[in-house]
Design a protein around this motif. Structure first.
Motif, PDB file in Angstrom:
ATOM      1  N   ASP C   8      -2.476   4.043   1.631  1.00  0.00           N
ATOM      2  CA  ASP C   8      -1.487   3.458   2.544  1.00  0.00           C
ATOM      3  C   ASP C   8      -0.627   4.553   3.172  1.00  0.00           C
ATOM      4  O   ASP C   8      -0.310   4.511   4.364  1.00  0.00           O
ATOM      5  CB  ASP C   8      -0.580   2.471   1.789  1.00  0.00           C
ATOM      6  N   GLY C   9      -0.265   5.522   2.331  1.00  0.00           N
ATOM      7  CA  GLY C   9       0.571   6.614   2.819  1.00  0.00           C
ATOM      8  C   GLY C   9      -0.131   7.475   3.850  1.00  0.00           C
ATOM      9  O   GLY C   9       0.474   7.904   4.830  1.00  0.00           O
ATOM     10  N   LEU C  10      -1.422   7.715   3.636  1.00  0.00           N
ATOM     11  CA  LEU C  10      -2.163   8.539   4.602  1.00  0.00           C
ATOM     12  C   LEU C  10      -2.269   7.828   5.947  1.00  0.00           C
ATOM     13  O   LEU C  10      -2.148   8.452   7.002  1.00  0.00           O
ATOM     14  CB  LEU C  10      -3.559   8.875   4.061  1.00  0.00           C
ATOM     15  N   VAL C  11      -2.506   6.514   5.894  1.00  0.00           N
ATOM     16  CA  VAL C  11      -2.592   5.760   7.150  1.00  0.00           C
ATOM     17  C   VAL C  11      -1.244   5.809   7.879  1.00  0.00           C
ATOM     18  O   VAL C  11      -1.174   6.086   9.087  1.00  0.00           O
ATOM     19  CB  VAL C  11      -3.016   4.297   6.882  1.00  0.00           C
ATOM     20  N   ALA C  12      -0.162   5.581   7.129  1.00  0.00           N
ATOM     21  CA  ALA C  12       1.170   5.652   7.746  1.00  0.00           C
ATOM     22  C   ALA C  12       1.430   7.064   8.270  1.00  0.00           C
ATOM     23  O   ALA C  12       1.951   7.245   9.378  1.00  0.00           O
ATOM     24  CB  ALA C  12       2.247   5.255   6.735  1.00  0.00           C
ATOM     25  N   GLY C  13       1.038   8.056   7.459  1.00  0.00           N
ATOM     26  CA  GLY C  13       1.248   9.447   7.856  1.00  0.00           C
ATOM     27  C   GLY C  13       0.492   9.799   9.123  1.00  0.00           C
ATOM     28  O   GLY C  13       0.980  10.563   9.955  1.00  0.00           O
ATOM     29  N   ALA C  14      -0.695   9.228   9.278  1.00  0.00           N
ATOM     30  CA  ALA C  14      -1.485   9.492  10.481  1.00  0.00           C
ATOM     31  C   ALA C  14      -0.744   8.996  11.719  1.00  0.00           C
ATOM     32  O   ALA C  14      -0.668   9.696  12.736  1.00  0.00           O
ATOM     33  CB  ALA C  14      -2.846   8.808  10.368  1.00  0.00           C
ATOM     34  N   LEU C 237      11.425   6.695  14.664  1.00  0.00           N
ATOM     35  CA  LEU C 237      12.081   7.913  15.134  1.00  0.00           C
ATOM     36  C   LEU C 237      12.485   8.852  13.992  1.00  0.00           C
ATOM     37  O   LEU C 237      12.219  10.053  14.029  1.00  0.00           O
ATOM     38  CB  LEU C 237      13.304   7.515  15.962  1.00  0.00           C
ATOM     39  N   LEU C 238      13.108   8.278  12.974  1.00  0.00           N
ATOM     40  CA  LEU C 238      13.559   9.121  11.866  1.00  0.00           C
ATOM     41  C   LEU C 238      12.365   9.765  11.145  1.00  0.00           C
ATOM     42  O   LEU C 238      12.385  10.976  10.893  1.00  0.00           O
ATOM     43  CB  LEU C 238      14.424   8.295  10.917  1.00  0.00           C
ATOM     44  N   PRO C 239      11.307   8.990  10.817  1.00  0.00           N
ATOM     45  CA  PRO C 239      10.119   9.646  10.253  1.00  0.00           C
ATOM     46  C   PRO C 239       9.536  10.721  11.171  1.00  0.00           C
ATOM     47  O   PRO C 239       9.084  11.766  10.685  1.00  0.00           O
ATOM     48  CB  PRO C 239       9.127   8.484  10.079  1.00  0.00           C
ATOM     49  N   LEU C 240       9.566  10.514  12.489  1.00  0.00           N
ATOM     50  CA  LEU C 240       9.031  11.526  13.414  1.00  0.00           C
ATOM     51  C   LEU C 240       9.820  12.825  13.293  1.00  0.00           C
ATOM     52  O   LEU C 240       9.241  13.907  13.135  1.00  0.00           O
ATOM     53  CB  LEU C 240       9.126  11.058  14.871  1.00  0.00           C
ATOM     54  N   PHE C 241      11.146  12.710  13.375  1.00  0.00           N
ATOM     55  CA  PHE C 241      11.981  13.913  13.288  1.00  0.00           C
ATOM     56  C   PHE C 241      11.831  14.574  11.917  1.00  0.00           C
ATOM     57  O   PHE C 241      11.707  15.795  11.812  1.00  0.00           O
ATOM     58  CB  PHE C 241      13.447  13.565  13.524  1.00  0.00           C
ATOM     59  N   ALA C 242      11.846  13.740  10.864  1.00  0.00           N
ATOM     60  CA  ALA C 242      11.734  14.301   9.520  1.00  0.00           C
ATOM     61  C   ALA C 242      10.424  15.080   9.382  1.00  0.00           C
ATOM     62  O   ALA C 242      10.404  16.180   8.838  1.00  0.00           O
ATOM     63  CB  ALA C 242      11.823  13.191   8.479  1.00  0.00           C
ATOM     64  N   VAL C 262       5.687  12.543   4.535  1.00  0.00           N
ATOM     65  CA  VAL C 262       6.604  11.419   4.751  1.00  0.00           C
ATOM     66  C   VAL C 262       5.884  10.097   4.486  1.00  0.00           C
ATOM     67  O   VAL C 262       6.401   9.220   3.783  1.00  0.00           O
ATOM     68  CB  VAL C 262       7.186  11.449   6.189  1.00  0.00           C
ATOM     69  N   GLY C 263       4.680   9.959   5.032  1.00  0.00           N
ATOM     70  CA  GLY C 263       3.934   8.706   4.875  1.00  0.00           C
ATOM     71  C   GLY C 263       3.646   8.388   3.417  1.00  0.00           C
ATOM     72  O   GLY C 263       3.878   7.255   2.948  1.00  0.00           O
ATOM     73  N   VAL C 264       3.161   9.363   2.665  1.00  0.00           N
ATOM     74  CA  VAL C 264       2.818   9.123   1.260  1.00  0.00           C
ATOM     75  C   VAL C 264       4.097   8.865   0.448  1.00  0.00           C
ATOM     76  O   VAL C 264       4.119   7.983  -0.418  1.00  0.00           O
ATOM     77  CB  VAL C 264       2.005  10.311   0.688  1.00  0.00           C
ATOM     78  N   SER C 265       5.180   9.609   0.749  1.00  0.00           N
ATOM     79  CA  SER C 265       6.435   9.364   0.028  1.00  0.00           C
ATOM     80  C   SER C 265       6.935   7.952   0.292  1.00  0.00           C
ATOM     81  O   SER C 265       7.422   7.269  -0.618  1.00  0.00           O
ATOM     82  CB  SER C 265       7.523  10.346   0.470  1.00  0.00           C
ATOM     83  N   GLU C 266       6.818   7.510   1.537  1.00  0.00           N
ATOM     84  CA  GLU C 266       7.248   6.151   1.868  1.00  0.00           C
ATOM     85  C   GLU C 266       6.425   5.129   1.084  1.00  0.00           C
ATOM     86  O   GLU C 266       6.980   4.187   0.496  1.00  0.00           O
ATOM     87  CB  GLU C 266       7.092   5.885   3.370  1.00  0.00           C
ATOM     88  N   ALA C 267       5.111   5.337   1.072  1.00  0.00           N
ATOM     89  CA  ALA C 267       4.247   4.377   0.385  1.00  0.00           C
ATOM     90  C   ALA C 267       4.548   4.355  -1.114  1.00  0.00           C
ATOM     91  O   ALA C 267       4.559   3.294  -1.753  1.00  0.00           O
ATOM     92  CB  ALA C 267       2.787   4.723   0.644  1.00  0.00           C
ATOM     93  N   ALA C 268       4.812   5.542  -1.673  1.00  0.00           N
ATOM     94  CA  ALA C 268       5.144   5.605  -3.108  1.00  0.00           C
ATOM     95  C   ALA C 268       6.453   4.860  -3.370  1.00  0.00           C
ATOM     96  O   ALA C 268       6.581   4.139  -4.369  1.00  0.00           O
ATOM     97  CB  ALA C 268       5.259   7.064  -3.547  1.00  0.00           C
ATOM     98  N   THR C 269       7.425   5.037  -2.456  1.00  0.00           N
ATOM     99  CA  THR C 269       8.712   4.357  -2.623  1.00  0.00           C
ATOM    100  C   THR C 269       8.542   2.845  -2.558  1.00  0.00           C
ATOM    101  O   THR C 269       9.124   2.103  -3.349  1.00  0.00           O
ATOM    102  CB  THR C 269       9.688   4.807  -1.520  1.00  0.00           C
TER     103      THR C 269
END
Lengths: 250, 318, 302
Positions: C8-14, C237-242, C262-269
């Motif tokens: 899930d995180g990789l997809v979000a990260g992409a 926007l915030l994930p983009l800048f981060a 960011v994507g994987v951290s979000e998914a883990a959270t």
């Protein structure tokens, strides 16, 4: 009668409106010669060459390359008109390889022949050929200067302008770089050289113009100017300093 | 004459909201106008103030923590302290970096504060927000005109005190240093650490004033919820300052009046033109209008209506 | 902990990564943080939706799910067209707003203008399409196990593949073409680039086109995996800048790696704490980078 390839007449230019640094400078470069512009610090030499290159806003006056009026040509079109410029500092892209620096310049011409020219220049600057994969930021001062000059030559310009190529180099390197300039002249390219290093510049130049306070104060054949007491006094009078020697400045 | 009284009540409410916005705008003027610090998270700092004051002043409740039932003034003071502290921390982390980083971080603060107000149920009451916030002059609440005028008078008093205080601050040596730092990044660099200290002080004080604006708003309305503090608030305050004239405290107040009036007028207009079921949609047009005003001002008249008065003399004094 | 969060995180990260490339390019070439970049994501998604609708009207078969995927070729073609349109939107915004301010020389004013433009663009979408979500397809997809404990839908696999392709394409453009070298040159030293004969306005146009097109691709993916709504880009926007800052601003590979983190951290959270706190992850990462290593993983200058 020699043909004039670059003619600058009564140029007034400066960074801020109302504060011109050049107050009507006139110089010219003849075909196949090295012309040098000398003068004390703050005389406007560097501003002159940048204004010609289109990097400093011009207020009035005229710049002609051959028959073409290039006064209002934007900086990025100068090279297409045959006018190449090597700035004094930060004159290579440090984060790119030597090869990419040259290919970048070749790419501007949008022709296959420009890429052939890259190989020709590697022949002309064998040191660079050995380091083509190196990041330009890792080159020594002298090699950077060579790269900057090589990159300016990619487009086979009519006139090559250099802003203090000796700056920061040891006397030995200055000699090597200036020797290269003589070789370039031999290929038929005219050179406009702005220098602080008076002795070195007069050593290779055909003709010299002395600038004081934003205008040209004196002009003559380089060979005679080198020993001219008027020049020495002008120079000393304006700068209140001794005539710079060939030693490298810090 | 109930109509007249109604008009008085509405008029004083309208002006009070302008006053509350003007306070936030004065805070931003200290940060941006005087010091050149770019805060894109104004809504977050206002929210911190509003929630602090609400938690301190509401009567005991089981809905959320707090409910200390302290005097309103203590709530406002607390709001200034928490918002000021939050600004201080953000500034301490980012002011030594490029100015864009402050913008991005403050933006993140606003997003995160909004998230906390929505999700930290026990602290903020979640999406229901916090109700029963004590209002000044509550005893007159049954007479809307008197209540409105009394509150308006209080808010105007706060605006005047802030205005006078900030004007004195601007003219003090401290204010001159701020502007010097803003104008000349290189001079600021030569001041080194102390430049960052000055900027940090201005940023924290500006944030505290924003917090005060939030606290006063909470006390005035008596009810707060997370959706009061969306990025559109940040956007409105910015537009107020830019249109009024950044660097000028009077401009900040004028801008607040003009933009709030424009906002209300466009709201009134869309309310008349669009049918009720399209209202939410039409409200978006208000934001588009304000966006065009902001962009247009930046391009056409970057100094705003009342530009900075001291610009010329500062350059002459060198 | 269930390893599903990695997929899930990789997809979000992409999706974040494609947007972050644009942010990092605009930052390094135009030297400002573009708060309107998220809107290119939203506008790209809506442009694709409209174009796909038009294609579906002309060729009804284009809407049928192709093979195991939830959408047909219509969305793919529409996405390509919308990428161009979004790129042009970015160029237009630059022409109307940013370029005028850039000429005046105040870089932070450009940031403010981008913030204003972002509000206006988003509100305009809300006016045109209302805030209710739209979908490319209502089909539910069955996730298939790829490795034990990790399931991925066919759509997600295709999107990951497309992201890799696009990121590689950008990398090749930057390293192997004249335009790419010009972009790097302008980013390092605009004055010298001009001396060399590089038309900076042209480079800026291409940067916007590229950034806008990639943002559109990100928006299409977001629309396929989640939904299409006016706030979709703003919330990114915030994930983009981060991601851009984490990766080191100016670095394209850095932006991708930052986005994956960011994507994987979000998914883990989401898995460990709860979906409602997801948006705070990017902020915490951002603060951590600014405190520990403001230049990011691959950056040089701040």
């Amino acid at each position: 009668m020699k043909t004039t390839v670059l003619r600058v007449e009564n140029l007034v230019a400066g960074y801020e409106p109302g504060l011109p640094i050049l107050n009507g400078a006139s110089i010219h470069v003849n075909a196949g010669e090295i012309a040098t512009v000398l003068g004390p610090n703050g005389a406007g030499k560097s501003t002159l060459i940048k204004a010609i290159a289109g990097l400093v806003p011009k207020v009035s006056g005229q710049v002609c390359l051959g028959d073409r009026d290039i006064t209002d040509v934007p900086a990025h079109r100068m090279i297409g008109n045959g006018l190449a410029f090597v700035p004094q500092t930060e004159n290579v892209f440090a984060t790119m390889t030597v090869d990419d620096n040259l290919r970048l310049a070749a790419g501007v011409m949008r022709s296959k022949s420009a890429l052939v020219r890259v190989d020709e220049l590697y022949g002309f600057f064998p040191d660079l050929a050995r380091q083509r994969r190196l990041l330009a930021g890792r080159l020594s001062g002298g090699q950077r200067q060579m790269l900057a000059v090589a990159r300016a030559l990619i487009v086979s310009p009519t006139v090559l302008m250099l802003d203090e190529p000796s700056a920061g180099l040891s006397p030995k390197l200055v000699e090597i770089v200036f020797q290269k300039l003589l070789e370039i002249r031999a290929t038929g390219i005219s050179i406009l050289l702005v220098e602080q290093n008076v002795r070195a510049a007069l050593g290779i130049a055909d003709r010299a113009t002395i600038m004081v306070e934003g205008r040209n104060a004196h002009e003559g054949a380089a060979a005679t100017l080198a020993d001219d007491p008027i020049v020495a006094s002008l120079y000393l009078g304006a700068s209140k300093a001794r005539l710079p020697a060939t030693e490298a400045r810090p | 004459m109930p109509d007249l009284l109604g008009l008085v009540a509405y008029g004083s409410f309208f002006l009070a909201i302008i006053g509350i916005n003007a306070i936030g705008c004065l805070g931003l003027n200290l940060q941006w106008g005087q010091t050149g610090l770019f805060n894109v998270g104004i809504a977050g700092f206002i929210a911190i103030g509003a929630y602090t004051s609400a938690l301190l002043t509401t009567p005991a409740t089981t809905d959320h923590i707090g409910g200390l039932h302290l005097p309103i003034l203590i709530g406002w003071l607390g709001a200034m302290i928490t918002s000021g502290l939050a600004s201080f921390l953000v500034g301490a982390a980012t002011l030594r970096l490029r100015s864009d980083y402050l913008a991005i971080t403050t933006f993140g603060v606003a997003v995160t504060v909004h998230l906390v107000t929505l999700n930290a149920q026990s602290l903020t009451g979640g999406s229901f927000g916090i109700a029963f916030i004590p209002r000044p002059f509550e005893t007159y609440a049954s007479q809307p005109a008197v209540f409105g005028l009394a509150n308006l008078a209080l808010i105007v008093a706060v605006v005047v005190v802030l205005y006078v205080g900030l004007e004195r601050l601007v003219r003090s040596p401290w204010g001159r240093v701020l502007r010097a730092i803003r104008e000349e990044e290189r001079a600021a660099a030569s001041l080194g650490k102390s430049a960052t200290r000055y900027r940090l002080q201005a940023f924290a004080l500006g944030g505290a004033i924003m917090g005060l604006s939030g606290a006063i708003h909470a006390s005035f309305i008596g009810f707060i919820a997370p959706d009061n503090y969306l990025s559109s608030v940040t956007f409105q305050i910015w537009t107020m300052l830019i249109v009024g004239g950044s660097g000028n405290n009077l401009g900040a107040i004028l801008g607040a009046a003009l933009i709030w009036t424009t906002w209300s007028a466009t709201g009134f207009f869309t309310g008349m033109v669009f049918p009720p079921e399209q209202q939410a949609r039409a409200a978006a047009l208000q934001i588009v209008a304000i966006g065009l005003i902001l962009s247009g001002t930046i391009v056409i008249r970057p100094r705003g209506l009342l530009g900075e008065r001291t610009t010329v003399s500062r350059h002459l004094n060198g | 902990m269930n390893p599903q969060f990695i997929a899930d995180g990789l997809v979000a990260g992409a999706m974040i990564g494609l947007g972050a490339i644009g942010v990092t390019l605009t930052y390094s070439i135009l030297r400002f943080s573009n708060f309107a970049h998220g809107e290119f994501i939203s506008w790209g998604a809506y442009a694709t939706l409209l174009t796909a609708g038009l294609i579906g009207y002309l060729a009804p078969s284009s809407n049928e799910g192709y093979g195991p995927f939830s959408v047909g070729w219509g969305v793919l073609v529409a996405g390509l067209i919308a990428m161009v349109l979004t790129g042009l939107l970015a160029v237009l915004l630059d022409r109307l707003l940013f370029r005028r301010l850039r000429r005046k020389g105040a870089s932070i004013t450009v940031v403010m203008a981008s913030f204003g433009a972002s509000m206006a663009l988003r509100a305009l979408l809300e006016f045109l399409f209302t805030s209710s979500p739209r979908y490319f397809s209502r089909d539910l997809q069955i996730a298939v196990p790829v490795v034990p404990g990790i399931r991925v839908t066919p759509d997600q696999m295709a999107l990951l593949g497309m992201t890799v392709t696009l990121a590689l394409a950008v990398h090749l453009i930057l390293t192997q073409t004249h335009m790419g070298r010009s972009m790097r040159a302008v980013s390092e030293n605009p004055a010298l680039a001009r001396v060399l004969g590089i038309d900076i306005d042209h480079v800026i146009h291409i940067t916007w086109l590229l950034g806008g097109a990639l943002a559109c691709a990100s928006g299409v993916m977001l629309g396929l995996v989640v939904q299409i709504r006016p706030y979709m880009g703003f919330d990114m926007l915030l994930p983009l800048f981060a991601s851009a800052i984490l990766g080191g601003i100016g670095s394209v590979p850095g932006a991708i790696i930052g986005a994956l983190v960011v994507g994987v951290s979000e998914a883990a959270t989401v898995q460990l704490i709860g979906a409602e706190w997801r948006a705070a992850v990017a902020f915490l990462l951002l603060i951590a980078v600014l405190l520990i290593r403001p230049s990011g993983l691959f950056g040089k200058r701040v």
